[in-house]
Design an enzyme around this catalytic site. Structure first.
Site, PDB file in Angstrom:
ATOM      1  N   HIS A 198      -0.616  -1.620 -21.848  1.00  5.75           N
ATOM      2  CA  HIS A 198      -0.534  -1.189 -20.453  1.00  5.75           C
ATOM      3  C   HIS A 198      -1.366   0.054 -20.158  1.00  5.75           C
ATOM      4  O   HIS A 198      -1.018   0.847 -19.285  1.00  5.75           O
ATOM      5  CB  HIS A 198       0.928  -0.955 -20.039  1.00  5.75           C
ATOM      6  CG  HIS A 198       1.468  -2.042 -19.179  1.00  5.75           C
ATOM      7  ND1 HIS A 198       2.458  -1.854 -18.262  1.00  5.75           N
ATOM      8  CD2 HIS A 198       1.149  -3.361 -19.092  1.00  5.75           C
ATOM      9  CE1 HIS A 198       2.747  -2.982 -17.646  1.00  5.75           C
ATOM     10  NE2 HIS A 198       1.968  -3.914 -18.141  1.00  5.75           N
ATOM     11  N   HIS A 298      -5.835 -12.630 -16.519  1.00  6.47           N
ATOM     12  CA  HIS A 298      -4.526 -12.010 -16.308  1.00  6.47           C
ATOM     13  C   HIS A 298      -3.775 -12.825 -15.267  1.00  6.47           C
ATOM     14  O   HIS A 298      -4.339 -13.250 -14.268  1.00  6.47           O
ATOM     15  CB  HIS A 298      -4.753 -10.580 -15.814  1.00  6.47           C
ATOM     16  CG  HIS A 298      -3.517  -9.814 -15.502  1.00  6.47           C
ATOM     17  ND1 HIS A 298      -3.121  -9.530 -14.206  1.00  6.47           N
ATOM     18  CD2 HIS A 298      -2.606  -9.233 -16.304  1.00  6.47           C
ATOM     19  CE1 HIS A 298      -2.017  -8.805 -14.241  1.00  6.47           C
ATOM     20  NE2 HIS A 298      -1.678  -8.616 -15.498  1.00  6.47           N
TER      21      HIS A 298
END
Length: 387
Positions: A198, A298
């Site tokens: 992240h 993604h």
């Protein structure tokens, strides 16, 4: 043929609001659907869709590239992530219309199939908020990883690094290594694993995580460093023996250019609901291919975004694997008239025209917009932490 209306249908799915975009035409029953989901930015995206759609109402929906250029270039101020998500959702809907007009699946319009099926990966527990973001116990990780394996998937991604400082001591590295080791031991050697950081760390720390995870044979290590510091990711990529993936927060081929020129990663991850849509994603992928970089889009978004991604995967030579969720809400498949069918971790090519799915508007309307829960993360000393 002309576009008569562009509208949004917002569906609350707990940790996200799905933003479906409907483009209608003056031909009876002919419309297209796209998805512009951008968590915690819902109202901004809906407003941006209202802004950019003014340019295309009254235009021919079959001129996909022309309308993209209008939405992207005919504002003096170039759009950011909210605006590009708006454009992406509309652009997808235009491809859906084009496929329906010609009576073919969208992947046929992108050059035709380059593969016979699409490999997908899931998240811990199928992608629940608890499973993805709020678990930190090794045994929980193992149990949820086994759930995904039992669902037939051959690949799994998880947040193997709990919230961490940009630079800190070895305790966090040791704990993260334990989490990854526990998952590997649970699922065995044949399942591909991916770990997402992240973008929380600076290079020195990210490199330590890479070295700690090397024994467990990761398919890739995702977003080790802040996206805005490409050179930081370059440093990690040079010193890692695990393939590095990044790019989910970048939009348009222009933002990806520096990543390619510096060979900052091994795998790029454009999000088709943010980067500019299908055609812009194809341009990004083509540029990546010239640098021997693979593409793994993604997609923690809604079911329509997954349907769109399947068409991209079928027609893109340097595509690697497709992210998807299945368990964020129990009624996920109900909002489509034909749920995404995953068999042994693979999705078969759709055969219906367009994207091959329609939004069940009556079912979708049962879950109206709600403000997403605020993700307020802080370090032990009270300093703000990255999500």
């Amino acid at each position: 043929m002309k576009i008569t209306n562009v509208s949004t249908l917002v569906v609350n799915a707990n940790m996200r609001n799905w933003i479906f975009v409907k483009v209608e035409t003056d031909q009876a029953g002919l419309h297209g659907w796209g998805e512009a989901t951008l968590e915690w930015k819902t109202k901004g995206v809906v407003g941006a869709i209202e802004d950019v759609s003014r340019f295309i109402v009254g235009e021919d929906p079959r001129r996909v590239e022309h309308l993209y250029q209008m939405m992207y270039r005919q504002y003096f101020w170039k759009v950011g992530i909210e605006g590009m998500s708006a454009i992406s959702g509309i652009e997808q809907a235009l491809w859906d219309i084009q496929g329906k007009v010609l009576g073919v699946p969208v992947y046929e319009l992108l050059g035709g199939r380059v593969r016979d099926r699409v490999r997908a990966y899931n998240h811990l527990g199928g992608g629940t908020m608890v499973g993805m973001y709020e678990s930190t116990e090794p045994q929980e990780f193992a149990e949820r990883a086994l759930m995904v394996k039992e669902m037939g998937y051959t690949a799994l991604k998880f947040m193997g690094v709990p919230r961490t400082e940009p630079v800190e001591g070895v305790r966090s590295v040791a704990y993260a290594e334990k989490l990854v080791r526990t998952v590997r031991e649970a699922v065995g050697p044949d399942m591909d694993l991916m770990v997402d950081l992240h973008a929380r760390c600076w290079p020195a720390m990210a490199i330590q995580y890479c070295h700690a995870f090397e024994p467990y044979g990761l398919l890739f290590f995702e977003e080790p460093c802040p996206t805005e510091d490409i050179d930081a990711t370059v440093e990690v990529t040079r010193k890692s023996r695990i393939p590095i993936a990044t790019g989910e927060r970048l939009v348009t081929r222009y933002q990806f250019r520096e990543v390619f020129e510096k060979r900052a990663c091994h795998i790029i991850q454009p999000d088709l609901s943010h980067c500019g849509g299908l055609w812009e994603a194809r341009k990004i992928a083509a540029a990546a291919e010239t640098y021997s970089i693979a593409v793994a889009p993604h997609n923690p978004n809604g079911p329509l975004a997954t349907a769109v991604a399947v068409h991209f995967a079928l027609a893109t030579p340097n595509w690697l694997i497709q992210e998807m969720l299945t368990g964020d809400v129990p009624w996920r498949d109900d909002v489509l008239d034909a749920p995404i069918d995953v068999q042994a971790g693979y999705i078969a090519p759709p055969t219906r025209p367009g994207f091959g799915v329609e939004i069940n508007e009556a079912e979708a309307a049962k879950h109206p917009f709600k403000t997403e829960a605020a993700q307020r993360y802080f370090h032990p000393d009270g300093a703000v932490a990255d999500w």
